[in-house]
Design a protein around this motif. Structure first.
Motif, PDB file in Angstrom:
ATOM      1  N   SER A 122      -4.122   1.290   7.287  1.00  0.00           N
ATOM      2  CA  SER A 122      -4.345   2.132   7.991  1.00  0.00           C
ATOM      3  C   SER A 122      -4.598   3.527   7.888  1.00  0.00           C
ATOM      4  CB  SER A 122      -2.761   2.405   8.243  1.00  0.00           C
ATOM      5  OG  SER A 122      -2.476   3.502   9.514  1.00  0.00           O
ATOM      6  N   SER A 123      -5.408   4.037   8.032  1.00  0.00           N
ATOM      7  CA  SER A 123      -5.433   4.964   7.803  1.00  0.00           C
ATOM      8  C   SER A 123      -3.998   7.191   8.434  1.00  0.00           C
ATOM      9  CB  SER A 123      -6.544   6.456   8.506  1.00  0.00           C
ATOM     10  OG  SER A 123      -6.445   6.107   9.977  1.00  0.00           O
ATOM     11  N   SER A 124      -2.991   6.668   8.859  1.00  0.00           N
ATOM     12  CA  SER A 124      -1.968   7.361   9.568  1.00  0.00           C
ATOM     13  C   SER A 124      -0.756   6.638   9.767  1.00  0.00           C
ATOM     14  CB  SER A 124      -2.399   8.127  10.979  1.00  0.00           C
ATOM     15  OG  SER A 124      -2.832   7.099  11.432  1.00  0.00           O
ATOM     16  N   ARG A 139       5.345  -7.484  -1.354  1.00  0.00           N
ATOM     17  CA  ARG A 139       3.778  -7.391  -1.995  1.00  0.00           C
ATOM     18  C   ARG A 139       3.240  -6.629  -0.654  1.00  0.00           C
ATOM     19  NH1 ARG A 139       1.330 -13.445   0.378  1.00  0.00           N
ATOM     20  NH2 ARG A 139       3.683 -14.500   1.828  1.00  0.00           N
ATOM     21  N   LEU A 140       3.708  -5.774   0.152  1.00  0.00           N
ATOM     22  CA  LEU A 140       3.173  -5.020   1.107  1.00  0.00           C
ATOM     23  C   LEU A 140       3.046  -3.537   0.974  1.00  0.00           C
ATOM     24  CD1 LEU A 140       1.927  -4.198   4.491  1.00  0.00           C
ATOM     25  CD2 LEU A 140       4.395  -4.146   4.148  1.00  0.00           C
ATOM     26  N   CYS A 141       1.015  -3.069   1.009  1.00  0.00           N
ATOM     27  CA  CYS A 141       0.967  -1.594   0.587  1.00  0.00           C
ATOM     28  C   CYS A 141      -0.453  -0.883   1.383  1.00  0.00           C
ATOM     29  CB  CYS A 141       0.728  -1.172  -1.292  1.00  0.00           C
ATOM     30  SG  CYS A 141      -0.641  -2.226  -1.078  1.00  0.00           S
ATOM     31  N   ASN A 142      -0.984   0.565   1.368  1.00  0.00           N
ATOM     32  CA  ASN A 142      -1.625   0.584   2.051  1.00  0.00           C
ATOM     33  C   ASN A 142      -2.362   0.634   0.996  1.00  0.00           C
ATOM     34  OD1 ASN A 142       0.816   2.282   3.793  1.00  0.00           O
ATOM     35  ND2 ASN A 142      -1.186   2.488   4.830  1.00  0.00           N
ATOM     36  N   ALA A 143      -3.372   0.303   1.730  1.00  0.00           N
ATOM     37  CA  ALA A 143      -4.572   0.641   0.453  1.00  0.00           C
ATOM     38  C   ALA A 143      -6.008   1.101   2.136  1.00  0.00           C
ATOM     39  CB  ALA A 143      -5.654  -0.948  -0.117  1.00  0.00           C
ATOM     40  N   HIS A 144      -6.019   2.318   1.798  1.00  0.00           N
ATOM     41  CA  HIS A 144      -7.088   2.878   2.403  1.00  0.00           C
ATOM     42  C   HIS A 144      -7.980   3.521   2.355  1.00  0.00           C
ATOM     43  CE1 HIS A 144      -7.867   7.007   4.523  1.00  0.00           C
ATOM     44  NE2 HIS A 144      -8.227   6.278   5.587  1.00  0.00           N
ATOM     45  N   PHE A 145      -9.041   2.513   2.436  1.00  0.00           N
ATOM     46  CA  PHE A 145     -10.868   3.206   2.117  1.00  0.00           C
ATOM     47  C   PHE A 145     -10.927   4.383   2.878  1.00  0.00           C
ATOM     48  CE2 PHE A 145      -9.330  -1.139   1.074  1.00  0.00           C
ATOM     49  CZ  PHE A 145     -10.705  -1.560   0.129  1.00  0.00           C
ATOM     50  N   TYR A 146     -12.265   5.298   2.604  1.00  0.00           N
ATOM     51  CA  TYR A 146     -12.453   5.917   3.530  1.00  0.00           C
ATOM     52  C   TYR A 146     -14.133   5.203   3.658  1.00  0.00           C
ATOM     53  CZ  TYR A 146      -8.665   9.097   2.069  1.00  0.00           C
ATOM     54  OH  TYR A 146      -7.465   9.695   1.741  1.00  0.00           O
ATOM     55  N   VAL A 154     -10.003   4.982  -2.478  1.00  0.00           N
ATOM     56  CA  VAL A 154      -9.080   4.580  -1.692  1.00  0.00           C
ATOM     57  C   VAL A 154      -7.088   5.098  -1.930  1.00  0.00           C
ATOM     58  CG1 VAL A 154      -8.158   2.298  -1.971  1.00  0.00           C
ATOM     59  CG2 VAL A 154     -10.282   2.007  -2.794  1.00  0.00           C
ATOM     60  N   ASP A 155      -6.609   5.478  -1.108  1.00  0.00           N
ATOM     61  CA  ASP A 155      -4.684   5.798  -1.499  1.00  0.00           C
ATOM     62  C   ASP A 155      -4.690   4.218  -1.471  1.00  0.00           C
ATOM     63  OD1 ASP A 155      -5.756   8.182  -0.711  1.00  0.00           O
ATOM     64  OD2 ASP A 155      -6.113   8.256   1.300  1.00  0.00           O
ATOM     65  N   LEU A 156      -3.842   4.295  -2.636  1.00  0.00           N
ATOM     66  CA  LEU A 156      -2.624   3.353  -3.013  1.00  0.00           C
ATOM     67  C   LEU A 156      -1.834   3.860  -2.761  1.00  0.00           C
ATOM     68  CD1 LEU A 156      -4.233   0.679  -5.594  1.00  0.00           C
ATOM     69  CD2 LEU A 156      -4.245   0.706  -3.122  1.00  0.00           C
ATOM     70  N   MET A 157      -0.840   3.091  -1.803  1.00  0.00           N
ATOM     71  CA  MET A 157       0.976   4.238  -1.316  1.00  0.00           C
ATOM     72  C   MET A 157       1.799   2.752  -1.428  1.00  0.00           C
ATOM     73  SD  MET A 157       2.211   6.918   1.144  1.00  0.00           S
ATOM     74  CE  MET A 157       1.856   5.957   2.819  1.00  0.00           C
ATOM     75  N   SER A 158       3.421   2.867  -1.817  1.00  0.00           N
ATOM     76  CA  SER A 158       4.259   2.263  -1.427  1.00  0.00           C
ATOM     77  C   SER A 158       4.802   1.702  -0.130  1.00  0.00           C
ATOM     78  CB  SER A 158       4.811   2.327  -2.538  1.00  0.00           C
ATOM     79  OG  SER A 158       6.098   1.306  -2.100  1.00  0.00           O
ATOM     80  N   ALA A 184      -0.704   7.280  -4.301  1.00  0.00           N
ATOM     81  CA  ALA A 184      -0.070   8.524  -3.657  1.00  0.00           C
ATOM     82  C   ALA A 184       1.872   8.670  -4.166  1.00  0.00           C
ATOM     83  CB  ALA A 184       0.408   8.209  -1.852  1.00  0.00           C
ATOM     84  N   ARG A 185       2.112   9.198  -5.131  1.00  0.00           N
ATOM     85  CA  ARG A 185       3.219   9.120  -5.761  1.00  0.00           C
ATOM     86  C   ARG A 185       4.776   9.109  -4.726  1.00  0.00           C
ATOM     87  NH1 ARG A 185       1.823   7.256 -10.451  1.00  0.00           N
ATOM     88  NH2 ARG A 185      -0.339   8.292 -10.658  1.00  0.00           N
ATOM     89  N   LYS A 186       5.087   9.301  -3.041  1.00  0.00           N
ATOM     90  CA  LYS A 186       5.629   9.352  -2.702  1.00  0.00           C
ATOM     91  C   LYS A 186       5.039   9.011  -0.564  1.00  0.00           C
ATOM     92  CE  LYS A 186       7.884  13.323  -1.395  1.00  0.00           C
ATOM     93  NZ  LYS A 186       8.622  14.216  -0.529  1.00  0.00           N
TER      94      LYS A 186
END
Length: 290
Positions: A122-124, A139-146, A154-158, A184-186
């Motif tokens: 997801s991008s948003s 086990r779930l996170c964001n892994a947003h590819f461009y 790639v953005d990784l976010m908890s 992303a730290r937050k």
């Protein structure tokens, strides 16, 4: 569940990509570019077939350009359970509609092995909004590819409860496939780069909506001043104007003060069926589009 994945542990396990549109097929390409096995599923079979054909065509060129790597395999899956069998990673890349994503995550959660890492492209939407659809949100996170292989960050976010080992595993493993993760730290709507990109994109749209310039003028100045190969409007055409509009609508829900004119300009193109590269016309005409 404890996650201690290492690349040598998972190289024989497939990656499941759910959603075979523009981003899904490009994500599959990257995982296949270093010998990985990918199973692609989309509810529209012709979309899956087109994605598999895209990877088969693009893979040799990507490996040749990179100068290293072994081609992997991309298989069309007939169902979500088939795609997820023995998968170490499940990447959801369906259109940017929250209800649709939640339904897909229910299906992924039912079918996935207990140690599969879950990642939404997801991008948003932060993955926290999808956590109710999975039994184990650690086990779930964001892994947003461009737009790989052109843009490989790639953005990784908890999701707020993601196991630290899940993020550390992805930070270590993803570069093996030619993509570069940044954490992303937050929690941040828009993650890292997209927050900056959103401001540029929105003001570019406003300049055109106000009649100050044409899309090609804005893009031309980006090329001349910043020596970029493409500008914001060609980039939006590549992403898909329907996707860009969905993202902008989500940002507006979070920030009601945002101006409406950029979204109205996008909506006029979307309503006319001009979605960008995928339909052959958006802000530009794309005669060679698939």
């Amino acid at each position: 569940m404890t996650y201690e994945h290492r690349f040598d542990d998972i190289q024989d396990r497939p990656v499941a990509v759910i959603g075979a549109g523009t981003m899904g097929r490009r994500i599959a390409l990257m995982f296949a570019s270093r010998g990985g096995t990918v199973r692609l599923y989309d509810p529209v079979p012709r979309q899956t077939a087109a994605a598999v054909a895209y990877v088969a065509e693009a893979l040799p060129e990507l490996i040749a350009r990179r100068g290293s790597g072994e081609p992997g395999q991309v298989h069309a899956a007939d169902s979500v359970p088939e795609a997820l069998k023995h998968a170490w990673l499940a990447v959801e890349a369906v259109p940017e509609q929250l209800d649709a994503k939640i339904q897909v995550w229910h299906r992924i959660d039912e079918a996935a092995p207990d140690d599969t890492i879950f990642a939404t492209n997801s991008s948003s939407y932060p993955s926290r909004l999808l956590a109710g659809a999975v039994g184990d949100r650690t086990r779930l996170c964001n892994a947003h590819f461009y737009t790989p292989p052109i843009s490989n960050a790639v953005d990784l976010m908890s999701d707020g409860a993601t196991d630290r080992a899940v993020l550390d595993s992805l930070l270590a493993i993803l570069p093996e496939f030619g993509v570069h993760p940044f954490e992303a730290r937050k929690e941040s709507v828009g993650f890292i780069f997209n927050r900056v990109w959103a401001a540029i994109k929105r003001e570019s749209l406003a300049v055109v909506a106000d009649g100050v310039a044409r899309p090609e003028d804005v893009d031309g100045m980006f090329r001349v001043n910043w020596h970029l190969p493409i500008g914001p409007f060609r980039m939006m055409d590549q992403v898909g104007l329907d996707v860009v509009l969905a993202i902008e609508n989500h940002y507006a829900e979070e920030n009601p003060h945002l101006p409406a004119e950029p979204r109205e300009l996008l909506r006029s193109y979307v309503d006319a069926g001009k979605l960008g590269v995928k339909t052959g016309e958006g802000f530009y005409v794309h005669p060679d589009a698939r």
